[in-house]
Motif scaffolding. Structure first.
Motif, PDB file in Angstrom:
ATOM      1  N   UNK A  81      -7.558 -10.333  -1.412  1.00 22.56           N
ATOM      2  CA  UNK A  81      -6.311 -10.637  -2.106  1.00 22.56           C
ATOM      3  C   UNK A  81      -6.217 -12.095  -2.543  1.00 22.56           C
ATOM      4  N   UNK A  82      -7.301 -12.855  -2.423  1.00 18.66           N
ATOM      5  CA  UNK A  82      -7.282 -14.272  -2.784  1.00 18.66           C
ATOM      6  C   UNK A  82      -7.140 -14.542  -4.282  1.00 18.66           C
ATOM      7  N   UNK A  83      -7.585 -13.659  -5.197  1.00 20.87           N
ATOM      8  CA  UNK A  83      -7.462 -13.977  -6.623  1.00 20.87           C
ATOM      9  C   UNK A  83      -6.043 -14.292  -7.086  1.00 20.87           C
ATOM     10  N   UNK A  84      -5.024 -13.776  -6.413  1.00 18.42           N
ATOM     11  CA  UNK A  84      -3.648 -14.100  -6.815  1.00 18.42           C
ATOM     12  C   UNK A  84      -3.382 -15.600  -6.683  1.00 18.42           C
ATOM     13  N   UNK A  85      -4.047 -16.241  -5.710  1.00 16.78           N
ATOM     14  CA  UNK A  85      -3.859 -17.678  -5.528  1.00 16.78           C
ATOM     15  C   UNK A  85      -4.482 -18.451  -6.682  1.00 16.78           C
ATOM     16  N   UNK A 145      11.170  -4.224  -8.193  1.00 19.19           N
ATOM     17  CA  UNK A 145      10.241  -3.220  -8.706  1.00 19.19           C
ATOM     18  C   UNK A 145       9.081  -3.136  -7.707  1.00 19.19           C
ATOM     19  N   UNK A 146       8.658  -1.916  -7.389  1.00 18.73           N
ATOM     20  CA  UNK A 146       7.607  -1.714  -6.399  1.00 18.73           C
ATOM     21  C   UNK A 146       6.308  -1.351  -7.102  1.00 18.73           C
ATOM     22  N   UNK A 147       5.242  -2.011  -6.704  1.00 15.47           N
ATOM     23  CA  UNK A 147       3.904  -1.723  -7.210  1.00 15.47           C
ATOM     24  C   UNK A 147       3.054  -1.266  -6.032  1.00 15.47           C
ATOM     25  N   UNK A 148       2.707   0.020  -6.014  1.00 12.87           N
ATOM     26  CA  UNK A 148       1.883   0.560  -4.937  1.00 12.87           C
ATOM     27  C   UNK A 148       0.418   0.391  -5.318  1.00 12.87           C
ATOM     28  N   UNK A 149      -0.292  -0.407  -4.534  1.00  9.25           N
ATOM     29  CA  UNK A 149      -1.690  -0.693  -4.849  1.00  9.25           C
ATOM     30  C   UNK A 149      -2.367  -1.198  -3.584  1.00  9.25           C
ATOM     31  N   UNK A 150      -3.668  -1.068  -3.570  1.00  9.22           N
ATOM     32  CA  UNK A 150      -4.466  -1.509  -2.429  1.00  9.22           C
ATOM     33  C   UNK A 150      -5.602  -2.392  -2.941  1.00  9.22           C
ATOM     34  N   UNK A 151      -5.825  -3.528  -2.280  1.00  8.73           N
ATOM     35  CA  UNK A 151      -6.904  -4.419  -2.673  1.00  8.73           C
ATOM     36  C   UNK A 151      -8.258  -3.802  -2.404  1.00  8.73           C
ATOM     37  N   UNK A 152      -9.334  -4.441  -2.862  1.00  8.78           N
ATOM     38  CA  UNK A 152      -9.354  -5.792  -3.428  1.00  8.78           C
ATOM     39  C   UNK A 152      -8.828  -5.848  -4.863  1.00  8.78           C
ATOM     40  N   UNK A 153      -8.316  -7.023  -5.237  1.00  7.42           N
ATOM     41  CA  UNK A 153      -7.751  -7.244  -6.557  1.00  7.42           C
ATOM     42  C   UNK A 153      -8.606  -8.260  -7.313  1.00  7.42           C
ATOM     43  N   UNK A 206       0.834  -1.206   0.000  1.00  9.31           N
ATOM     44  CA  UNK A 206       0.000   0.000   0.000  1.00  9.31           C
ATOM     45  C   UNK A 206       0.867   1.253   0.000  1.00  9.31           C
ATOM     46  N   UNK A 207       1.908   1.265   0.825  1.00  9.29           N
ATOM     47  CA  UNK A 207       2.836   2.387   0.911  1.00  9.29           C
ATOM     48  C   UNK A 207       4.224   1.929   0.486  1.00  9.29           C
ATOM     49  N   UNK A 208       5.058   2.896   0.115  1.00  8.31           N
ATOM     50  CA  UNK A 208       6.396   2.583  -0.366  1.00  8.31           C
ATOM     51  C   UNK A 208       7.239   1.939   0.733  1.00  8.31           C
ATOM     52  N   UNK A 209       7.956   0.868   0.401  1.00  9.39           N
ATOM     53  CA  UNK A 209       8.816   0.212   1.397  1.00  9.39           C
ATOM     54  C   UNK A 209      10.068   1.035   1.668  1.00  9.39           C
ATOM     55  N   UNK A 210      10.696   0.734   2.791  1.00 10.12           N
ATOM     56  CA  UNK A 210      11.949   1.381   3.167  1.00 10.12           C
ATOM     57  C   UNK A 210      13.041   0.320   3.268  1.00 10.12           C
ATOM     58  N   UNK A 211      14.304   0.714   3.056  1.00 13.04           N
ATOM     59  CA  UNK A 211      15.404  -0.257   3.152  1.00 13.04           C
ATOM     60  C   UNK A 211      15.479  -0.879   4.547  1.00 13.04           C
TER      61      UNK A 211
END
Length: 256
Positions: free
Chosen positions: A210-214, A175-183, A163-168
């Motif tokens: 987020x189950x559709x990825x499965x 590659x970062x994909x910023x997105x929020x479910x449902x998907x 949902x938010x950008x990761x930190x080291x």
């Protein structure tokens, strides 16, 4: 709100917590609902009722808050993997002598055709990856990426969705994909195809968002590393749905 209203503190941040607050606010005029959010998401979806943001300062701080605000019932509706918060809630409820309920959506169940590999932690999941694939769809959120940042995984490429950008620290090739479910299923299929994903990593969060990825991974024959959820603290009753949790509140404080 009547002065004698039952005060329920919901430790939130999940869809189930928001739906529980909606249920209690809409249907139970004798219930005062306060939802507590950790503040880790920049723009959270706020539930109805009262909202507080931020930590409590450990179990003692939470217990003090329960006493100070005359909380009659505590519901731990945090993410199934928020183990530290769940432990704090159990200890605080015991210190303050407040009834505690855990609201947990059921976990996912493998189906025919799934190629699941179980892991007890993010570190264990990371250790399985070199034998399973080279292009990883990592859907465990922005917290805990350090487990996938070691030199043993530098040859792998990661698509990290959060949902938010990761930190080291983060994976070396990412590659970062910023997105929020449902998907949706079509979108997940396209994501796997476009990025040539050959292994998926997920926590056993459960739920439909987020189950559709499965399903997409099953259709594509892609192995899935599933991180097992931590157990609910001993002795804490569990509700599987917001309706069950609302019923617990009503039963707990019903006259007689």
């Amino acid at each position: 709100m009547p002065a004698s209203a039952v005060h329920v503190l919901v430790l939130g941040g999940t869809t189930e917590a928001r739906r529980l607050a909606e249920h209690l606010v809409a249907r139970d005029s004798g219930v005062r609902v306060t939802t507590s959010l950790a503040g880790r998401v920049a723009a959270p979806r706020l539930p109805p009722g009262e909202v507080r943001v931020g930590g409590f300062g450990g179990p003692e701080g939470l217990a003090a808050w329960l006493r100070e605000h005359d909380v009659d019932a505590l519901i731990d509706a945090t993410h199934p993997f928020a183990a530290a918060m769940s432990r704090n809630a159990a200890e605080a409820a015991a210190l303050a002598h407040v009834p505690l309920l855990a609201l947990r959506r059921p976990g996912w169940v493998a189906q025919d055709g799934d190629r699941w590999h179980s892991a007890g932690s993010l570190a264990e999941a990371a250790g399985l990856l070199p034998a399973l694939g080279e292009r990883v769809f990592l859907t465990t959120g922005r917290m805990g990426l350090a487990a996938f940042a070691g030199p043993a995984l530098d040859a792998l490429w990661f698509l990290v969705r959060s949902v938010d950008a990761p930190e080291p620290p983060c994976p070396a090739r990412m590659e970062v994909l910023l997105d929020r479910g449902p998907f949706g299923l079509d979108g997940e299929r396209e994501l796997l195809r476009r990025h040539r994903i050959d292994v998926l990593v997920t926590k056993d969060s459960g739920g439909d968002a987020t189950a559709p990825k499965l399903t997409a991974a099953r259709e594509a024959g892609i192995p899935v590393v599933v991180v097992r959820r931590p157990p609910v603290p001993d002795g804490v009753p569990v509700a599987r749905t917001p309706d069950e949790a609302a019923h617990w509140v009503r039963r707990l404080h019903a006259p007689g």
